[in-house]
Design an enzyme around this catalytic site. Structure first.
Site, PDB file in Angstrom:
ATOM      1  N   THR A 126       0.755  -1.255   0.043  1.00 24.69           N
ATOM      2  CA  THR A 126      -0.072   0.097  -0.036  1.00 24.69           C
ATOM      3  C   THR A 126       0.928   1.329  -0.011  1.00 24.69           C
ATOM      4  O   THR A 126       0.418   2.211  -0.519  1.00 24.69           O
ATOM      5  CB  THR A 126      -0.974   0.142   1.096  1.00 24.69           C
ATOM      6  OG1 THR A 126      -0.463   0.193   2.562  1.00 24.69           O
ATOM      7  CG2 THR A 126      -1.923  -1.319   1.243  1.00 24.69           C
ATOM      8  N   LEU A 162      -2.887   4.929  -0.309  1.00 25.83           N
ATOM      9  CA  LEU A 162      -4.081   4.655  -0.558  1.00 25.83           C
ATOM     10  C   LEU A 162      -4.238   3.141  -0.093  1.00 25.83           C
ATOM     11  O   LEU A 162      -4.434   2.220  -1.119  1.00 25.83           O
ATOM     12  CB  LEU A 162      -4.724   4.911  -1.969  1.00 25.83           C
ATOM     13  CG  LEU A 162      -6.052   5.523  -2.075  1.00 25.83           C
ATOM     14  CD1 LEU A 162      -6.437   6.627  -1.026  1.00 25.83           C
ATOM     15  CD2 LEU A 162      -6.087   6.076  -3.558  1.00 25.83           C
ATOM     16  N   HIS A 163      -4.530   2.642   1.165  1.00 24.54           N
ATOM     17  CA  HIS A 163      -4.081   1.309   1.434  1.00 24.54           C
ATOM     18  C   HIS A 163      -5.459   0.331   1.152  1.00 24.54           C
ATOM     19  O   HIS A 163      -5.206  -0.607   0.521  1.00 24.54           O
ATOM     20  CB  HIS A 163      -4.031   1.290   3.111  1.00 24.54           C
ATOM     21  CG  HIS A 163      -3.077   2.095   3.731  1.00 24.54           C
ATOM     22  ND1 HIS A 163      -1.947   1.843   3.840  1.00 24.54           N
ATOM     23  CD2 HIS A 163      -3.488   3.197   4.488  1.00 24.54           C
ATOM     24  CE1 HIS A 163      -1.151   2.608   4.554  1.00 24.54           C
ATOM     25  NE2 HIS A 163      -2.024   3.665   5.074  1.00 24.54           N
ATOM     26  N   ASP A 164      -6.686   0.830   1.680  1.00 22.14           N
ATOM     27  CA  ASP A 164      -7.777  -0.059   1.657  1.00 22.14           C
ATOM     28  C   ASP A 164      -8.282  -0.469   0.175  1.00 22.14           C
ATOM     29  O   ASP A 164      -8.524  -1.596  -0.038  1.00 22.14           O
ATOM     30  CB  ASP A 164      -8.856   0.277   2.242  1.00 22.14           C
ATOM     31  CG  ASP A 164      -8.696   0.372   3.916  1.00 22.14           C
ATOM     32  OD1 ASP A 164      -7.673  -0.608   4.115  1.00 22.14           O
ATOM     33  OD2 ASP A 164      -8.947   1.071   4.483  1.00 22.14           O
TER      34      ASP A 164
END
Length: 311
Positions: free
Chosen positions: A194, A240-242
């Site tokens: 991520t 922008l991890h998720d």
């Protein structure tokens, strides 16, 4: 045939983008959204999940409240990153769509029992409390899960809430331990991946240039939460991890990793919540997770921008 998913989430600006991506993508069918306490407390995460569904024009999505605290410990939250509402940035109207009756954990259990075995994918974007609680309450459902694709953990990036632990796993390591030992196929999007999905200025401007309400919101959310990460990491943008979880379901070839053993540290005061990934395969512990290590960032943002533009 779209892949059936349940999104388990603690929105969070990056969770919000992940939900928008899922709702804009014909490759996945969102059976429901279950809120968990994490980035902010449960009353806010369940509110934020509904705000995002309405932004996507999908007030028909079932949103449930799940667990309001970790299985064994007190809740740790992340308002310092996401703001006091969890969705700080643009002004957002309160949701008008209802919360569903019943507990989110029961929804997970009932859905996995009702759908054909191996046809429902769980997509946890926050702490794993709801998933682990469901497995404890109904051990029969673990065999029915198609795959668990989660955002959490880290190996080369180590930690972002403590020196050793990533936030989602740290909030509820006991829950993570149950999930990683569940025998389900697990795919992990750790910080190693991520942190390569950075919201650089041109990428944020591409969202803004869509000229849509969803595009503007995504740009303003990233404007807000990237300040914290830019200062912390000295990077050109924020991770922008998720959305990596949802992007993997749509376009898996954007990601590469290794099938290795991953164990969760629950006892040590120093490294509690650490994801001990046997990346170099130096133990004889059996592989239990596909641990991603890299992504095609340009391809990822191209997909994200295209889909958000369709809302």
């Amino acid at each position: 045939m779209p892949r059936k998913i349940i999104i388990d989430t603690d929105p969070g600006q990056d969770d919000a983008v992940a939900i928008l991506l899922a709702l804009a993508s014909p490759e996945v069918e969102v059976l429901g959204v279950v809120a968990v306490a994490g980035n902010v407390p449960l009353d806010l995460t369940s509110k934020n999940a509904r705000i995002v569904c309405e932004l996507a024009g999908r007030p028909d999505i079932k949103v449930f409240e799940g667990c309001d605290r970790p299985m064994r410990h007190t809740l740790v939250t992340a308002e310092h990153v996401h703001g006091k509402t969890g969705l700080d940035g643009p002004a957002m109207p309160d949701p008008t769509m209802p919360l569903q009756d019943g507990h989110g954990v029961d929804f997970i259990i009932e859905t996995l029992r009702a759908e054909a075995p191996g046809t429902v994918t769980l997509c946890p974007l926050g702490p794993l409390t709801n998933i682990a609680t469901a497995f404890e309450k109904a051990p029969d459902i673990a065999d029915r899960v198609q795959e668990i694709v989660l955002m959490g953990g880290a190996y080369f990036q180590v930690g972002n809430i403590t020196p050793a632990a990533e936030f989602n796993i740290y909030v509820d390591p006991e829950a993570a331990d149950i999930v990683f030992k569940s025998g389900c196929p697990v795919t992990v999007m750790p910080l190693d991946v991520t942190h390569k999905a950075l919201t650089t200025a041109p990428r944020v401007e591409a969202f803004r240039a869509l000229g849509t309400e969803a595009g503007r919101m995504v740009a303003e959310w990233t404007d807000f939460f990237e300040r914290f990460d830019k200062e912390k990491y000295g990077s050109a943008g924020a991770p922008l991890h998720d959305p990596c979880v949802i992007a993997y379901l749509i376009q898996p070839d954007l990601f590469s990793g290794r099938h290795v053993n991953v164990e969760i540290e629950t006892l040590s005061s120093l490294t509690r919540g650490m994801t001990v990934a046997d990346w170099w395969r130096v133990t004889d512990r059996a592989p239990n997770a596909m641990f991603m290590g890299d992504l095609d960032a340009e391809g990822f943002f191209a997909l994200l921008t295209e889909r958000i533009g369709e809302l």
